[in-house]
Design a protein around this motif. Sequence first.
Motif, mmCIF file in Angstrom:
data_model
loop_
_atom_site.group_PDB
_atom_site.id
_atom_site.type_symbol
_atom_site.label_atom_id
_atom_site.label_comp_id
_atom_site.label_asym_id
_atom_site.label_seq_id
_atom_site.Cartn_x
_atom_site.Cartn_y
_atom_site.Cartn_z
ATOM 1 N N VAL A 61 1.356 -1.372 -0.199
ATOM 2 C CA VAL A 61 0.123 -0.373 0.229
ATOM 3 C C VAL A 61 1.303 1.428 0.256
ATOM 4 O O VAL A 61 0.717 1.949 -0.695
ATOM 5 C CB VAL A 61 -0.693 0.064 1.263
ATOM 6 C CG1 VAL A 61 -1.815 1.230 1.227
ATOM 7 C CG2 VAL A 61 -1.796 -0.852 1.532
ATOM 8 N N ILE A 62 1.743 1.432 0.879
ATOM 9 C CA ILE A 62 2.508 2.308 0.897
ATOM 10 C C ILE A 62 3.508 2.796 -0.294
ATOM 11 O O ILE A 62 3.666 3.607 -1.130
ATOM 12 C CB ILE A 62 3.643 2.098 1.886
ATOM 13 C CG1 ILE A 62 3.420 2.542 3.629
ATOM 14 C CG2 ILE A 62 4.804 3.521 1.999
ATOM 15 C CD1 ILE A 62 3.819 2.110 4.021
ATOM 16 N N GLY A 63 3.880 1.142 -0.984
ATOM 17 C CA GLY A 63 4.659 1.412 -2.669
ATOM 18 C C GLY A 63 3.534 1.937 -3.350
ATOM 19 O O GLY A 63 4.067 2.990 -3.778
ATOM 20 N N SER A 64 2.497 2.228 -3.293
ATOM 21 C CA SER A 64 1.489 2.096 -4.423
ATOM 22 C C SER A 64 1.031 3.769 -4.371
ATOM 23 O O SER A 64 0.874 4.456 -5.124
ATOM 24 C CB SER A 64 -0.186 1.577 -4.118
ATOM 25 O OG SER A 64 -1.085 1.862 -3.327
ATOM 26 N N LEU A 65 1.311 3.943 -3.112
ATOM 27 C CA LEU A 65 0.838 5.616 -2.887
ATOM 28 C C LEU A 65 2.661 6.505 -3.020
ATOM 29 O O LEU A 65 1.686 7.420 -3.505
ATOM 30 C CB LEU A 65 0.870 6.153 -1.242
ATOM 31 C CG LEU A 65 -0.771 5.426 -0.623
ATOM 32 C CD1 LEU A 65 -0.916 5.392 0.846
ATOM 33 C CD2 LEU A 65 -1.864 5.567 -1.788
ATOM 34 N N LEU A 66 3.632 6.253 -2.934
ATOM 35 C CA LEU A 66 5.054 6.834 -3.278
ATOM 36 C C LEU A 66 4.642 7.728 -5.074
ATOM 37 O O LEU A 66 4.730 6.109 -5.813
ATOM 38 C CB LEU A 66 5.736 5.499 -3.366
ATOM 39 C CG LEU A 66 6.346 5.719 -1.433
ATOM 40 C CD1 LEU A 66 7.665 4.537 -0.859
ATOM 41 C CD2 LEU A 66 6.195 6.567 -0.531
ATOM 42 N N GLY A 67 5.059 8.173 -4.969
ATOM 43 C CA GLY A 67 5.463 9.062 -6.185
ATOM 44 C C GLY A 67 3.985 8.970 -7.210
ATOM 45 O O GLY A 67 4.072 9.707 -7.988
ATOM 46 N N THR A 68 3.326 8.931 -6.776
ATOM 47 C CA THR A 68 1.526 9.120 -7.358
ATOM 48 C C THR A 68 1.060 9.380 -6.166
ATOM 49 O O THR A 68 0.589 11.425 -7.216
ATOM 50 C CB THR A 68 0.855 7.591 -7.467
ATOM 51 O OG1 THR A 68 0.706 6.861 -5.991
ATOM 52 C CG2 THR A 68 1.242 6.526 -7.953
ATOM 53 N N LEU A 69 0.529 9.794 -5.034
ATOM 54 C CA LEU A 69 0.053 10.889 -4.499
ATOM 55 C C LEU A 69 0.942 11.516 -3.691
ATOM 56 O O LEU A 69 0.511 13.098 -3.364
ATOM 57 C CB LEU A 69 -0.617 9.816 -2.906
ATOM 58 C CG LEU A 69 -1.231 10.749 -1.685
ATOM 59 C CD1 LEU A 69 -2.178 11.501 -2.624
ATOM 60 C CD2 LEU A 69 -1.921 10.056 -0.396
ATOM 61 N N VAL A 70 2.428 11.040 -3.149
ATOM 62 C CA VAL A 70 3.236 11.799 -2.296
ATOM 63 C C VAL A 70 4.724 11.504 -3.402
ATOM 64 O O VAL A 70 4.928 10.338 -3.371
ATOM 65 C CB VAL A 70 3.243 11.541 -0.972
ATOM 66 C CG1 VAL A 70 1.888 11.493 -0.213
ATOM 67 C CG2 VAL A 70 3.866 10.204 -0.653
ATOM 68 N N PRO A 71 5.608 12.360 -3.131
ATOM 69 C CA PRO A 71 7.088 12.323 -3.918
ATOM 70 C C PRO A 71 7.777 11.282 -2.893
ATOM 71 O O PRO A 71 7.765 11.155 -1.770
ATOM 72 C CB PRO A 71 7.367 13.221 -4.050
ATOM 73 C CG PRO A 71 6.118 14.668 -3.448
ATOM 74 C CD PRO A 71 5.751 14.472 -3.033
ATOM 75 N N ARG A 72 8.363 10.421 -3.351
ATOM 76 C CA ARG A 72 9.586 9.684 -2.394
ATOM 77 C C ARG A 72 10.294 9.969 -1.350
ATOM 78 O O ARG A 72 10.310 9.552 -0.450
ATOM 79 C CB ARG A 72 10.379 8.299 -3.028
ATOM 80 C CG ARG A 72 10.885 7.749 -2.677
ATOM 81 C CD ARG A 72 10.544 6.598 -1.502
ATOM 82 N NE ARG A 72 11.906 5.843 -0.829
ATOM 83 C CZ ARG A 72 12.105 6.185 -0.036
ATOM 84 N NH1 ARG A 72 12.193 7.274 0.984
ATOM 85 N NH2 ARG A 72 13.231 5.221 0.687
ATOM 86 N N GLU A 73 10.662 10.852 -2.455
ATOM 87 C CA GLU A 73 11.921 12.280 -1.209
ATOM 88 C C GLU A 73 11.384 12.721 -0.027
ATOM 89 O O GLU A 73 12.250 13.064 1.478
ATOM 90 C CB GLU A 73 12.450 13.409 -1.606
ATOM 91 C CG GLU A 73 12.090 14.455 -2.587
ATOM 92 C CD GLU A 73 10.899 14.116 -3.609
ATOM 93 O OE1 GLU A 73 10.387 14.548 -4.945
ATOM 94 O OE2 GLU A 73 11.608 12.484 -4.251
ATOM 95 N N GLU A 74 9.930 12.656 0.112
ATOM 96 C CA GLU A 74 9.413 13.678 1.293
ATOM 97 C C GLU A 74 9.338 12.988 2.615
ATOM 98 O O GLU A 74 8.282 13.307 3.745
ATOM 99 C CB GLU A 74 7.996 14.021 0.680
ATOM 100 C CG GLU A 74 8.459 15.329 -0.450
ATOM 101 C CD GLU A 74 7.107 16.687 -0.134
ATOM 102 O OE1 GLU A 74 6.168 15.451 0.294
ATOM 103 O OE2 GLU A 74 6.523 17.168 -0.747
ATOM 104 N N VAL A 75 9.253 11.528 2.013
ATOM 105 C CA VAL A 75 8.996 9.966 3.179
ATOM 106 C C VAL A 75 10.257 9.771 3.527
ATOM 107 O O VAL A 75 10.527 8.999 2.975
ATOM 108 C CB VAL A 75 8.031 9.584 2.448
ATOM 109 C CG1 VAL A 75 7.570 8.156 3.683
ATOM 110 C CG2 VAL A 75 6.784 9.546 1.751
ATOM 111 N N LEU A 76 10.433 9.349 5.130
ATOM 112 C CA LEU A 76 11.580 8.649 5.399
ATOM 113 C C LEU A 76 11.130 6.860 5.504
ATOM 114 O O LEU A 76 9.833 7.051 6.817
ATOM 115 C CB LEU A 76 12.255 8.996 6.785
ATOM 116 C CG LEU A 76 12.610 10.540 6.550
ATOM 117 C CD1 LEU A 76 12.763 10.764 7.799
ATOM 118 C CD2 LEU A 76 13.682 10.460 5.550
#
Length: 323
Positions: A61-76
């Motif tokens: 679920v997290i992977g599905s949201l990275l790059g689509t809903l939120v930028p990967r670089e904003e999430v640790l």
Amino acid sequence: MQQRPLGRSGLAVSRLALGTMTWGRDTDPDDAAAQLKSFLDAGGSLVDTADVYADGEAEAVIGSLLGTLVPREEVLIATKAGLRPGFGRRRDGSRGHLLRSLDASLRRLGTDHVDLWQVHGYDPDTPLEETLTALDHAVVSGRVRYVGVSNFSAWQTAQAATWQAAFPGRAPIVATQVEYSLLERGIEREVLPGCTALGLGVLPWSPLGRGVLTGKYRHGRPADSRAASPHFGPFVAPYLEPRCSSIVEAVATAASGLGVSPLEVALAWIRDRPGVVAPILGARTVGQLLGALQVEEMTLPAEITQALDDVSAIPVGYPEREG
């Protein structure tokens, strides 16, 4: 949201973390997306998960949201490995299992690295030095930025941290993730002092006493609560006994006097404990998360903190107690 250093490392994380244990099972993808967006909008950065949460679906679920809903670089991203679902050998800290698990986590998360990788539990059947070489390899290969442990006892934590610090080039242990709340203060005997001495940041899981400190169980078990669910009922049950109830009542009394929720009182108490970096919020819905995020503007008065310390105090004797 304020940022704090994670142990003696250069990594700064938000002083609240977002937990995902229910994602992919009790929390549907739409609500998970709303939680992640709300958390980041509030200034949060650290998102905690594990390869066994919902059998890997939480990571997916997290992977599905990275790059689509939120930028990967904003999430640790913090994830864990070392547990096996089902029966048989529950803990597996072998090099092979850990590195295979890491690769599988990266595939599900859709990223080339995680920011914090943690050993989910101590494996007595694998030499600790073998487990730790997997952490070293993960960092050297670029798949992991920082490493930590989870649910280790004091001596296990100290052994791992000192082993890694013994020679240059090893990946230092920078954090430990352990249960810690007003209802479970056992780490204060040895784990917490050890982490302070060794420079490890503490990431408390279940900072709200498995949900009990919200006060939702003061008058029964709501049908939609974790205590009423078949897979979380046994998890919550130990904190529904009389001693815990007296602590919950003290929290509720403090909350009433301050004009806030019991959740905010309990969360502010744990957030500001010495050694704590970021309590992990395991909200089931975005509404629950938004309520918890209100604590950012709150600091408990010293007299209330002391009263809660007293009512929830644990017995400490030889050899931890001086004198």
